[in-house]
Structure formats: C-alpha cells, structure tokens
Design an enzyme around this catalytic site. Structure first.
Site, mmCIF file in Angstrom:
data_model
loop_
_atom_site.group_PDB
_atom_site.id
_atom_site.type_symbol
_atom_site.label_atom_id
_atom_site.label_comp_id
_atom_site.label_asym_id
_atom_site.label_seq_id
_atom_site.Cartn_x
_atom_site.Cartn_y
_atom_site.Cartn_z
ATOM 1 N N HIS A 105 -3.124 2.162 -7.754
ATOM 2 C CA HIS A 105 -2.549 2.561 -9.032
ATOM 3 C C HIS A 105 -1.035 2.617 -8.929
ATOM 4 O O HIS A 105 -0.459 2.676 -7.845
ATOM 5 C CB HIS A 105 -3.069 3.943 -9.453
ATOM 6 C CG HIS A 105 -2.482 5.084 -8.667
ATOM 7 N ND1 HIS A 105 -2.824 5.359 -7.351
ATOM 8 C CD2 HIS A 105 -1.550 6.019 -9.008
ATOM 9 C CE1 HIS A 105 -2.154 6.414 -6.923
ATOM 10 N NE2 HIS A 105 -1.361 6.833 -7.909
ATOM 11 N N CYS A 137 -11.450 6.738 -9.804
ATOM 12 C CA CYS A 137 -12.609 5.852 -9.834
ATOM 13 C C CYS A 137 -13.329 6.013 -11.173
ATOM 14 O O CYS A 137 -13.168 7.023 -11.856
ATOM 15 C CB CYS A 137 -13.556 6.184 -8.677
ATOM 16 S SG CYS A 137 -12.981 5.605 -7.060
ATOM 17 N N HIS A 180 -12.097 1.030 -5.666
ATOM 18 C CA HIS A 180 -11.304 1.973 -4.861
ATOM 19 C C HIS A 180 -10.813 1.344 -3.561
ATOM 20 O O HIS A 180 -9.704 1.629 -3.099
ATOM 21 C CB HIS A 180 -12.155 3.211 -4.550
ATOM 22 C CG HIS A 180 -11.444 4.266 -3.765
ATOM 23 N ND1 HIS A 180 -10.763 5.310 -4.349
ATOM 24 C CD2 HIS A 180 -11.305 4.431 -2.414
ATOM 25 C CE1 HIS A 180 -10.232 6.079 -3.413
ATOM 26 N NE2 HIS A 180 -10.551 5.573 -2.223
#
Length: 354
Positions: free
Chosen positions: A179, A72, A126
């Site tokens: 990611h 983050c 997130h």
C-alpha cells in the site's frame, strides 16, 4: 477505470477502482466509533516550515500478524478496513490521520490539522509487493493517483497533494500489505517551496527550465542513467544524497500526474516496475525504499506552474547488506547530507542488476 464509492462504519469514505465495471455493494459490518482527531499544525518561524502534531497516532496498528492485517479483504469471519472479499485497487480515509478535514480547532499558537490522509492499497494479495504487480495493475495505480490528485486538489484550503509509498520495515512501515498513502496538505511543504524558488531564480538568470536542464544533462552525459524508454528516463542524480536514489522524469514536461497522457502513464508503469525490481534484486534481500511523487502545488498557476516538471524520487536508506544510512549529526542537526556512495557507482550497480 471504474469507480465505486462507499462509506465505512465510522463514516470514512472508501473508493474502489477496477479496470472493468464491477459491482461493489458489501456493507462494513463493524461497530466503530466516529473518527475524531486533535491534529494541529504549528509554524516554525526559524525554518519557515509547518510542523504537524498528531499524538493520537501513537495508538495506530503496529506490525500485526498476517491473519490480522487490516488491509486484506474482509472474510465472513473477520471484517477489515476493506469490506469486499477481493479488490483491485482501493483508496480510503486513514483511520489514524495526521491531517483531517474535520480536525478540531486548538488554541493558539496552533492551527487545526486540516487536510486529508488516504491509504491506497495496490492489490488484495497480502504476500506480494508493487514490484511484483503486472504492468496493467501498475497502470491502474497511476490512474488512481491521478484521480485522487484531481479530487483532493479541488478541496478548498488544500495547497499540495503528495502521493508516496513507504516499503519495508526498516523504513518504518507498520503494515506489511502492499500500500501507499496520499497526503493533502493545507500548506506548501518547505522542500517544495525551496525547489520552486530555485527554479524561478534559474529561469530569471538563464531563461530556461532548471528541471529540463537537469534531465537533458543526465541524458547527454549518460553515466548515471539506469534505464529509459520513449517517454521516461530513470537516472541517479549527480547530487544524490541517499545511498541508493533514482529520479524518474517524463520527457514531456507536465506539472502533475493528472497531466500525463495515456502513453506516458503506460511507459511510467513499465519503467517504474523495472526500477523497483532492480531495487529488489540489488542485494540478497529487497531494499526498503520510499517512492515520492513531486507534483506542482495546487496553489501554483501561470508561469510558476508552467515551470514545474513532474518527477518521482525513489530512494533507499540501505547502503550495504545489513547496513543502513542513519541521519546522524550532520544530516539531522544541520540538514547537510554526507553520502556513503557515489552516483556513478550506484547507477552502474543498478544497470548490472538482471
């Protein structure tokens, strides 16, 4: 695409990617020791493959709570791997790499674990996923994959660049933030070498491209095609080994992501989001998955490179609600897959997802 290069507190490189010119000047305030790795690679002469040993990764961050996520953006009260307070897409050297350009030389029979491992964060949010990105953000990620492939391929000693995403705790993801990763290997992986050999043999026997024949056959037969647009086709291969598996092929043959032109990149972003959303909605909870780019190795040239056909493999271990496909005796012991599903049924199920 706008790039900004900075350095983290321990000397690792971080690169910000923005769709428009954006100032990125925040300095990493953490007190971190210099990174070092004892990674090594050893050759398996029986299988003709390299094995990477990276025991230091046992101490990497494992499923932290959201308020301690290292991917983050940083805040005044907490500094993370990304110093800026927000970002679009960012790539940086992994803090716990399997391969490193600075790997220390081990003794025989090993070689240094030379290479590079990067983390690519798709968004600063997130609580989202790649499937929920806008087409514009997905296209930016494609451009990042292309840029990183070009740059990493130019490093002396790198033979293959692999872009991928692991999604879902069942897959083994240790950080929930959206990611992916990029590995720059000092060798050609055994899977890729085997494909190269089969493609070369097919060319010698039939005079045509094996990738192209597979794509043409699936488009002509049609029952395993899930979706398509003017530039790409997504289909379940007739020989699929995973319970849910889709291949995405561009209609125009290219060797790697950097070779894709603007229309192909735009069209990929649209079709890939389509596939991810079908994976997310097939069952009552989103399927865990691996998305794996198959690019031409950097050491390929001439006719061999001309025969390579870029493609992405998207697959899941989940075979039914609450049930995973485990690689048991036949798969793990002999590498002989036994599928719990049929490609035709899987393709029909995915087409029916709305």
């Amino acid at each position: 695409m706008w790039q900004t290069r900075r350095e983290l507190a321990d000397g690792r490189e971080i690169v910000y990617f923005d769709s428009t010119p954006t100032e990125r000047v925040t300095v990493d305030q953490r007190d971190l020791p210099a990174t070092a790795t004892q990674s090594q690679i050893r050759f398996d002469p029986l299988l003709g493959d390299w094995v990477t040993l990276a025991s230091h990764r046992q101490t990497r961050t494992f499923l932290p709570p959201t308020d301690l996520c290292p991917l983050c953006p940083s805040t005044p009260d907490r500094h993370t791997e990304i110093p800026e307070h927000t970002y679009q897409v960012v790539a940086f050297e992994n803090r716990f790499p399997s391969l490193s350009l600075h790997a220390q030389a081990p003794g025989p029979p090993a070689r240094p674990g030379f290479g590079r491992c990067e983390v690519v964060c798709f968004t600063s949010d997130h609580d989202t996923s790649f499937a929920q990105l806008t087409p514009e953000r997905a296209r930016l990620v494609v451009d990042v994959w292309a840029q990183r492939t070009t740059e990493l391929s130019a490093i002396s000693g790198i033979q293959q660049v692999y872009c991928f995403e692991n999604h879902g705790e069942e897959i083994g993801v240790t950080l929930a933030h959206p990611h992916g990763q990029i590995y720059a290997y000092p060798f050609v992986t055994a899977k890729t070498a085997r494909v190269m050999s089969n493609v070369d043999d097919y060319r010698k026997r039939h005079g045509t491209n094996l990738f192209g024949e597979i794509l043409a056959a699936e488009r002509a037969e049609g029952t395993r095609v899930v979706a398509a647009n003017d530039e790409w086709t997504a289909f379940v291969p007739s020989f699929a080994r995973w319970p849910y598996e889709v291949s995405l092929y561009p209609h125009r043959q290219v060797a790697d992501i950097p070779d894709l032109d603007d229309p192909a990149r735009d069209a990929f972003a649209d079709l890939y989001l389509n596939m991810l959303r079908r994976f997310a909605c097939r069952f009552d909870t989103p399927m865990p998955y691996i998305a794996a780019w198959n690019q031409a190795p950097t050491v390929m040239s001439g006719a061999n490179r001309d025969d390579w056909w870029l493609n992405l493999q998207l697959f899941s271990f989940r075979r039914a609600p609450g049930k995973l496909k485990y690689l048991a005796g036949s798969e793990s012991g002999m590498g002989a897959f036994i599928s719990d599903t049929t490609p035709e049924q899987v393709a029909a199920e995915l087409r029916d997802v709305t």
